[in-house]
Each structure stands twice: as structure tokens, then as C-alpha cells.
Design an enzyme around this catalytic site. Structure first.
Site, PDB file in Angstrom:
ATOM      1  N   GLU A  45       0.675  -1.475  -0.095  1.00 38.44           N
ATOM      2  CA  GLU A  45      -0.090  -0.114  -0.205  1.00 38.44           C
ATOM      3  C   GLU A  45       0.471   1.370   0.073  1.00 38.44           C
ATOM      4  O   GLU A  45       1.772   1.005   0.787  1.00 38.44           O
ATOM      5  CB  GLU A  45      -1.186   0.061   1.069  1.00 38.44           C
ATOM      6  N   LYS A  49      -8.492  -0.351   0.691  1.00 39.82           N
ATOM      7  CA  LYS A  49     -10.108  -1.381   1.785  1.00 39.82           C
ATOM      8  C   LYS A  49     -10.550  -2.117   1.123  1.00 39.82           C
ATOM      9  O   LYS A  49     -10.491  -1.884  -0.184  1.00 39.82           O
ATOM     10  CB  LYS A  49     -10.647   0.270   1.842  1.00 39.82           C
TER      11      LYS A  49
END
Length: 352
Positions: free
Chosen positions: A153, A169
């Protein structure tokens, strides 16, 4: 272990010849190549290196990394405590205090041979067993920073005045596992990141070039979005970090409420986990910091003796099922713990 030479490794770059170490983020706008570690609790370590070159991650040497036994890992929250925490967050959501909060737990195990433990050896194993776009090492034993990350990420990327974030997410074994809840969670965090960047970017410059794209990673898939903006003329790294830290994807929305809930429910500090890990080239005005997930770190001052730690967690919304959220934390951890414990085989299976 202080005789291990300071080193930083990010993708194809390796940095040696340590020159300076500081906690002042203004240094990132000065000169030189910096390795950056920002703990979730706010401790910032910026290390300037004099020699930066391209070099592949070395091949693992069998037996060089001596990890803990698979059964030695213990969690700061067991299944009962974690699922109770999920239910408590849903109560906060029902009360209108928060929309989403990330609940994490820290896994710890004793280092079998601390005098021979080198996080760069673990990095070599991770590079083969769990390749990741933001993989890296920061090895500064004298400063209490020994990190090996396989982060998927992007927290912050900067090229001149352009900044970008890539919040994750939504996690599943396959794209078919992703639920409406995962998409809603992603959109909430995108709005939070837009707000964070909007505090230091030129008015009207913040955009979302990609929303809820499905990305495949070893053993799982994620929903990933991209948020981009142009820094205001008066903003640099200190202002950018102050506006965006800690990363929105690992806190919740609103961030201030989520942080209060996290502090009440979690029983161990996150440390480098969920912080920011990466590099800044101040000479070129570029940099790339990952969110410190899928990350191991050595704690040589742990009360029970030197330990290796790893964090895992999940974003909790009103649509969360406590058992499913626990299973998500297990999914995120299982492959990496197997690698660190020496139970992972190149076939992609865990031994035992």
C-alpha cells in the site's frame, strides 16, 4: 548487533554509508537521500545515506534467517477479545461517533538467535515468498529501527509538487469474496484521504483518478483507490506528514474519533506497523512512503527478551461480521508468518 552496518533497501535501490539521523521532517526538504520510518505513535526517524545504488535483493541463504517457531507467535488480542472489539466498534457506529475504525492486533514471538538476527535476511525471504510493490528494509540497530516490510500500500508518493496516495480497503482471497461493505469502506477512506490532502494541496487540485480498482497480491486481492493533488506553494514534507499522518486506511473515519476508539480497544502499541516506511530523495524532490502493513520489526528491548513483531488488522464498519473480520486478520498474516518462521516453501504452500 550494533556492528551490523546501517542499510536501507527499497525495491531496486540499496543505500549505505549513513551520514545523519534526525527526527526533524524538515530534513526531507533539504538535500540527500533519506530512509524514513514513522511509527504509528508518531516517532519519526529520518536517516540520510551517502551511497545509493541499484542492486537486486540478495538470494536467501538457507538457514541465515532463524525465525521463531510457528507455534511461538502470540497475539495482543485473542479471538474473543478481537471479536468483542468489533462489536464495540459497531456500538460506536450505532451511536454516531464513527463511521469506520481499523482494529489491529500485534503478533510477537521471541527471536531464537538475536545476536545473529538480521532483518535484511528476512527481506530476502519476503522478496521470494511474498513480493510486494513497496517492499523494503531499514536497518539502524543503534537507533532502534530494524524493519522488513512487504507492504502493498502506497501512503504518500511525491514528485515535485504532485502528491499521491493509494489507500487500500477491502480484502478477500479472490475478487468474488469482496462485498458491498468493502466498497463502502473504501469510498469512506477515499473521502478521508481527499480531506487530508486537501489541507495542504492547492484548492481544487485534489482528484480521484481510480476508485475501487481490484489488485491481486500473493494469496489475496485488495480494493485500491488513487487520490492525487498538487501541494500548495507553502507546503513541504513537514506539512504533508502533519496533514496525512497516520494513514487514513489504518485509522478510520472520522480520523480523530477512530484514533480514540483504537486507543481504548488495542492493548499494544503498533510501532512501525500502520506507520510510514520509505524513502525521500530531497535532491530530486521525489519520495515514496508505504503504509507500514505486512511489516516485521525487531524489538531488542522487549521486557521478555528480544522479539520479532508483526501487525494485522481489519477495517470495521456497521456491516462487519466479527468472525469474518477475525478471519481477514488471519488471512493477511498467515503467509507472512509462515515465511518468517521458515515454514514457507517456494511452491506457495506452508509446511506442516
Amino acid at each position: 548487533m550494533h556492528d551490523l552496518a546501517p542499510l536501507a533497501r527499497f525495491g531496486p535501490l540499496v543505500a549505505t554509508d549513513l551520514r545523519d539521523v534526525t527526527s526533524d521532517p524538515a530534513a526531507l526538504d533539504s538535500a540527500g537521500f533519506w530512509a524514513v520510518s514513522a511509527d504509528f505513535e508518531g516517532r519519526l526517524t529520518c536517516a540520510r545515506f551517502g551511497d545509493v545504488r541499484r542492486a537486486p535483493v540478495p538470494e536467501p541463504v538457507p538457514g541465515r534467517w532463524r525465525g521463531p517457531a510457528a507455534e511461538d507467535w502470540v497475539s495482543s488480542l485473542d479471538r474473543a477479545a478481537y471479536t468483542a472489539g468489533v462489536r464495540r466498534i459497531r456500538e460506536h457506529i450505532a451511536a454516531g461517533e464513527v463511521y469506520q475504525a481499523n482494529l489491529c492486533r500485534i503478533l510477537s514471538a521471541p527471536l531464537p538467535e538475536p545476536d545473529h538476527a538480521d532483518v535484511d535476511e528476512l527481506t530476502a525471504l519476503l522478496a521470494r515468498g511474498n513480493p510486494a510493490p513497496y517492499a523494503g528494509t531499514i536497518r539502524l540497530p543503534a537507533h532502534g529501527v530494524e524493519i522488513a516490510t512487504a507492504s502493498p500500500e502506497l501512503f504518500l508518493r511525491r514528485a515535485g509538487r504532485t502528491v499521491e496516495s493509494g489507500p487500500i480497503k477491502g480484502t478477500g482471497r479472490t475478487a468474488g469474496d469482496l462485498l458491498e461493505k468493502d466498497h463502502a469502506e473504501n469510498v469512506m477512506i477515499v473521502d478521508l484521504v481527499r480531506n487530508d490532502l486537501g489541507r495542504v494541496c492547492a484548492t481544487g487540485s485534489v482528484t480521484v483518478p481510480a476508485l475501487c480498482a481490484v489488485e491481486e497480491h500473493p494469496g489475496l486481492v485488495h480494493l485500491v483507490s488513487t487520490v492525487r493533488g498538487e501541494l500548495a506553494a507553502t507546503a513541504g514534507w513537514p506539512e504533508l506528514l502533519a496533514a496525512a499522518f497516520p494513514p487514513g486506511s489504518v485509522t478510520g473515519a472520522p480520523k480523530s474519533s477512530a484514533l480514540r476508539i483504537i486507543d481504548a480497544l488495542e492493548t499494544a502499541p503498533r510501532g512501525p506497523y500502520c506507520g510510514g516506511i520509505g524513502w525521500v530523495d530531497a535532491d530530486r524532490g521525489t519520495g515514496e512512503l508505504a503504509v507500514g502493513i505486512r511489516t516485521f520489526w525487531l524489538d531488542r528491548t522487549a521486557p521478555g527478551g528480544p522479539a520479532v513483531r508483526f501487525g494485522t488488522g481489519a477495517g470495521i464498519t456497521w456491516g462487519s461480521d466479527p468472525d469474518r473480520e477475525w478471519a481477514e486478520t488471519e488471512l493477511k498474516a498467515s503467509r507472512l508468518l509462515a515465511i518468517a518462521s521458515g515454514a514457507y516453501r517456494a511452491s506457495g504452500r506452508t509446511a506442516g
